[in-house]
Design a protein around this motif. Sequence first.
Motif, short mmCIF file in Angstrom:
data_model
loop_
_atom_site.label_atom_id
_atom_site.label_comp_id
_atom_site.label_asym_id
_atom_site.label_seq_id
_atom_site.Cartn_x
_atom_site.Cartn_y
_atom_site.Cartn_z
N TRP A 1 0.82 -1.22 0.00
CA TRP A 1 0.00 0.00 0.00
C TRP A 1 0.85 1.25 0.00
CZ3 TRP A 1 -2.41 -2.42 4.85
CH2 TRP A 1 -3.31 -3.41 4.49
N LYS B 1 4.27 4.54 -3.75
CA LYS B 1 3.61 5.75 -4.27
C LYS B 1 2.62 5.44 -5.38
CE LYS B 1 7.13 6.86 -7.57
NZ LYS B 1 8.44 7.06 -7.78
N ASN C 1 0.63 2.89 -5.50
CA ASN C 1 -0.55 2.24 -4.92
C ASN C 1 -1.27 3.11 -3.89
OD1 ASN C 1 -0.01 -0.21 -6.30
ND2 ASN C 1 1.49 -0.75 -4.74
N ARG C 2 -0.58 4.08 -3.36
CA ARG C 2 -1.06 4.86 -2.20
C ARG C 2 -2.49 5.37 -2.35
NH1 ARG C 2 3.26 8.70 -1.49
NH2 ARG C 2 4.44 6.87 -0.89
N ASN C 3 -2.87 5.87 -3.51
CA ASN C 3 -4.21 6.44 -3.72
C ASN C 3 -5.16 5.48 -4.42
OD1 ASN C 3 -3.49 8.96 -2.59
ND2 ASN C 3 -2.41 9.45 -4.48
N GLY C 4 -4.79 4.21 -4.47
CA GLY C 4 -5.57 3.24 -5.22
C GLY C 4 -6.40 2.32 -4.36
N ASN D 1 -5.69 4.54 -8.86
CA ASN D 1 -6.47 5.71 -8.47
C ASN D 1 -7.90 5.32 -8.12
OD1 ASN D 1 -7.75 8.18 -8.20
ND2 ASN D 1 -7.13 8.97 -10.18
N TYR D 2 -8.18 5.30 -6.83
CA TYR D 2 -9.52 4.96 -6.35
C TYR D 2 -10.58 5.89 -6.93
CZ TYR D 2 -13.51 4.55 -3.21
OH TYR D 2 -14.77 4.39 -2.72
N ASP D 3 -10.26 7.16 -7.11
CA ASP D 3 -11.25 8.14 -7.54
C ASP D 3 -11.64 8.03 -9.01
OD1 ASP D 3 -11.54 9.32 -5.02
OD2 ASP D 3 -9.72 10.50 -5.33
N ARG E 1 -10.76 0.52 -1.15
CA ARG E 1 -9.62 1.43 -1.13
C ARG E 1 -8.52 0.87 -0.24
NH1 ARG E 1 -11.21 7.37 0.36
NH2 ARG E 1 -11.56 6.33 2.33
N VAL F 1 -6.44 2.57 1.53
CA VAL F 1 -6.39 3.32 2.78
C VAL F 1 -7.39 2.74 3.79
CG1 VAL F 1 -8.01 5.16 2.10
CG2 VAL F 1 -6.24 5.62 3.80
#
Length: 191
Positions: free
Chosen positions: A76, A79, A81-84, A144-146, A172, A174
């Motif tokens: 996680w 970088k 993967n961080r927002n995914g 990118n989760y968004d 997500r 996070v």
Amino acid sequence: MGEVEEVEKKNPLNLKWTLWYLKPNKGGDWESNLVPVTSVGTVEDFWALYNHIELPSNLIQGSDYSVFKDDIKPMWEDKANRNGGRWLMTFEKGARGATKLDNAWLEVLLCLIGEAFDDESDQVCGAVVNVRRVMTKISVWTANYDDKAANKKIGKIIKQRTGYSDPIYYERHVDTAERGSKNIAPWDSLE
């Protein structure tokens, strides 16, 4: 001489992919138990690797295989993967579940190296198979989760290509990292 030249020709993949193995070891931390096995950049090297490693159904409990783009670590915190997040499929134990698991894992790998996600292939970071006591999970990680449209398309392709009949869920990273459980929004499942 022509025969030697034919043998030396290999079919390159668009990207290089790395196989990681998480060995179950209660001593030491998680990251030190995660080992990069090898990277492949051709179709022939992929098949050589695939044909010489254990199928997921034969791995011991607590093991993981991860196949990620060469410059991305299967964690996680990386970088990329961080927002995914990840699309998640679960498989029951036993012979029936093992066959479905092994077939789905191969199909996911072929989707990765063959860039079967079309324009969304750049969103895909890699895939993980987690072998656990109660069940085994396959997840496909995205950047990118968004980007809900891209994630939904990726999920549909995974479901279609693997023939997975149960719903698959998107979560997500996070939320998984903070709570250790799913935080699934209504759009995040595919029947």
